[in-house]
Motif scaffolding. Structure first.
Motif, mmCIF file in Angstrom:
data_model
loop_
_atom_site.group_PDB
_atom_site.id
_atom_site.type_symbol
_atom_site.label_atom_id
_atom_site.label_comp_id
_atom_site.label_asym_id
_atom_site.label_seq_id
_atom_site.Cartn_x
_atom_site.Cartn_y
_atom_site.Cartn_z
ATOM 1 N N VAL A 40 1.265 -1.596 0.008
ATOM 2 C CA VAL A 40 -0.113 -0.257 -0.053
ATOM 3 C C VAL A 40 0.684 1.563 0.054
ATOM 4 N N PRO A 41 1.280 1.484 0.662
ATOM 5 C CA PRO A 41 2.662 2.926 1.002
ATOM 6 C C PRO A 41 3.608 2.976 -0.771
ATOM 7 N N TRP A 42 3.218 1.586 -1.497
ATOM 8 C CA TRP A 42 4.235 2.119 -2.303
ATOM 9 C C TRP A 42 3.511 2.202 -3.039
ATOM 10 N N PHE A 43 2.502 2.020 -3.267
ATOM 11 C CA PHE A 43 1.143 2.730 -4.507
ATOM 12 C C PHE A 43 1.282 3.864 -4.227
ATOM 13 N N MET A 44 0.476 4.613 -2.766
ATOM 14 C CA MET A 44 1.053 5.910 -2.462
ATOM 15 C C MET A 44 1.637 6.829 -3.147
ATOM 16 N N LEU A 45 3.212 5.723 -2.550
ATOM 17 C CA LEU A 45 4.005 6.668 -3.599
ATOM 18 C C LEU A 45 3.834 6.903 -5.003
ATOM 19 N N CYS A 46 3.429 5.829 -5.371
ATOM 20 C CA CYS A 46 3.058 6.155 -7.313
ATOM 21 C C CYS A 46 2.343 7.419 -7.589
ATOM 22 N N VAL A 47 0.550 7.252 -6.673
ATOM 23 C CA VAL A 47 -0.140 7.884 -6.532
ATOM 24 C C VAL A 47 0.578 9.077 -6.395
ATOM 25 N N ALA A 48 1.414 9.486 -5.747
ATOM 26 C CA ALA A 48 1.913 11.393 -4.690
ATOM 27 C C ALA A 48 2.606 11.424 -5.373
ATOM 28 N N TRP A 49 3.742 10.587 -6.926
ATOM 29 C CA TRP A 49 4.292 11.307 -7.666
ATOM 30 C C TRP A 49 2.919 12.359 -8.794
ATOM 31 N N PHE A 50 1.907 12.159 -9.135
ATOM 32 C CA PHE A 50 1.642 13.391 -9.583
ATOM 33 C C PHE A 50 0.867 14.274 -8.652
ATOM 34 N N ILE A 51 1.271 14.451 -7.517
ATOM 35 C CA ILE A 51 0.729 15.854 -6.943
ATOM 36 C C ILE A 51 1.702 17.000 -6.868
ATOM 37 N N PRO A 52 1.304 17.485 -7.894
ATOM 38 C CA PRO A 52 2.131 19.146 -8.221
ATOM 39 C C PRO A 52 2.786 19.556 -6.779
ATOM 40 N N HIS A 53 4.005 20.256 -7.196
ATOM 41 C CA HIS A 53 5.299 20.368 -6.250
ATOM 42 C C HIS A 53 5.989 19.637 -5.359
ATOM 43 N N SER A 54 5.314 18.086 -5.303
ATOM 44 C CA SER A 54 5.695 17.060 -4.713
ATOM 45 C C SER A 54 6.662 16.730 -5.227
ATOM 46 N N SER A 55 8.135 16.226 -3.800
ATOM 47 C CA SER A 55 8.780 15.379 -4.090
ATOM 48 C C SER A 55 9.107 14.114 -4.108
ATOM 49 N N LEU A 56 9.190 13.409 -5.207
ATOM 50 C CA LEU A 56 9.250 12.193 -5.031
ATOM 51 C C LEU A 56 10.532 11.291 -3.998
ATOM 52 N N LEU A 57 11.261 11.387 -3.544
ATOM 53 C CA LEU A 57 12.711 12.019 -3.141
ATOM 54 C C LEU A 57 12.596 11.420 -1.684
ATOM 55 N N SER A 58 11.964 13.175 -1.542
ATOM 56 C CA SER A 58 11.621 13.022 -0.082
ATOM 57 C C SER A 58 10.447 11.658 0.689
ATOM 58 N N ASN A 59 9.628 12.231 -0.386
ATOM 59 C CA ASN A 59 8.743 10.789 0.338
ATOM 60 C C ASN A 59 8.792 9.960 0.123
ATOM 61 N N LEU A 60 10.081 9.310 -0.554
ATOM 62 C CA LEU A 60 10.168 8.003 -0.596
ATOM 63 C C LEU A 60 11.705 7.479 0.397
ATOM 64 N N CYS A 61 12.320 9.199 0.890
ATOM 65 C CA CYS A 61 12.795 9.810 2.198
ATOM 66 C C CYS A 61 12.171 9.450 3.264
ATOM 67 N N GLY A 62 10.661 9.459 3.436
ATOM 68 C CA GLY A 62 10.291 9.085 4.591
ATOM 69 C C GLY A 62 9.652 8.203 4.686
ATOM 70 N N LEU A 63 9.178 7.282 3.230
ATOM 71 C CA LEU A 63 8.992 5.553 3.482
ATOM 72 C C LEU A 63 9.788 4.836 4.264
ATOM 73 N N LEU A 64 11.091 5.363 3.221
ATOM 74 C CA LEU A 64 12.513 4.264 4.132
ATOM 75 C C LEU A 64 12.115 4.555 5.431
ATOM 76 N N VAL A 65 12.049 5.768 5.897
ATOM 77 C CA VAL A 65 12.215 6.042 6.839
ATOM 78 C C VAL A 65 11.558 5.751 8.051
ATOM 79 N N GLY A 66 10.100 5.340 7.648
ATOM 80 C CA GLY A 66 9.155 4.914 8.366
ATOM 81 C C GLY A 66 8.707 3.038 8.452
#
Length: 184
Positions: free
Chosen positions: A106-132
């Motif tokens: 689920v988080p990986w699917f949500m990461l793909c969805v978040a990629w399409f949010i304007p001004h959203s950083s895929l790398l920072s979201n990935l870093c957050g997911l990895l930390v969690g």
């Protein structure tokens, strides 16, 4: 150093602010119900700092190959809480867009969805997911503290003030107090 925490409050437009607010409401709210307000506040700061540090480390490498969006908004911390929630979940499968998928995806699917949010950083979201995920798997055990400490922190300044704010739902630090609070 202060930017390791303040980047979560930076939004460029109304759309990214709205998406951030929805993510905070949905994911961070359920995480707070499970751990209590004190631990949620402490882990929010810890996840922001750790995600920011990991982003700074990876950004130097990734920016040589790809263009990287700046880290901003609450989404990295929301992904960290989502990563913790899915690693601690007792459910094996869940519904996503009408399809049963393993909860760990689920988080990986949500990461793909978040990629399409304007001004959203895929790398920072990935870093957050990895930390969690790292915290959820027990690699960041130094961030954990006993419930007795959480109960004691419930009775000190910033948290006693949070309890008094009308309309704000304060979740106690210990599991027994949370259960009593939910049943009342």
């Amino acid at each position: 150093v202060h930017r390791l925490v303040t980047y979560i409050f930076v939004y460029e437009d109304l759309i990214s602010l709205t998406c951030g607010a929805v993510i905070i409401w949905y994911f961070a709210g359920s995480f707070e119900k499970n751990v209590g307000t004190v631990k949620h506040c402490i882990l929010t700061v810890a996840f922001a700092v750790l995600s920011g540090l990991l982003y700074l480390l990876l950004e130097t490498v990734v920016s040589r190959v790809l263009e990287v969006e700046d880290a901003k908004g609450f989404m990295p911390v929301a992904f960290a809480t989502l990563g913790v929630s899915t690693t601690h979940s007792r459910m094996k499968r869940t519904l996503v867009v009408g399809v049963r998928v393993p909860v760990v995806l689920v988080p990986w699917f949500m990461l793909c969805v978040a990629w399409f949010i304007p001004h959203s950083s895929l790398l920072s979201n990935l870093c957050g997911l990895l930390v969690g995920e790292a915290y959820g798997l027990g690699y960041c055990f130094c961030l954990d503290f006993p419930e007795s400490v959480g109960s004691k922190l419930d009775r000190v300044f910033p948290f006693t003030l949070l309890k008094r704010i009308p309309g704000l739902k304060y979740i106690p630090g210990s599991l027994a107090e949370r259960r009593a609070f939910e049943s009342s």
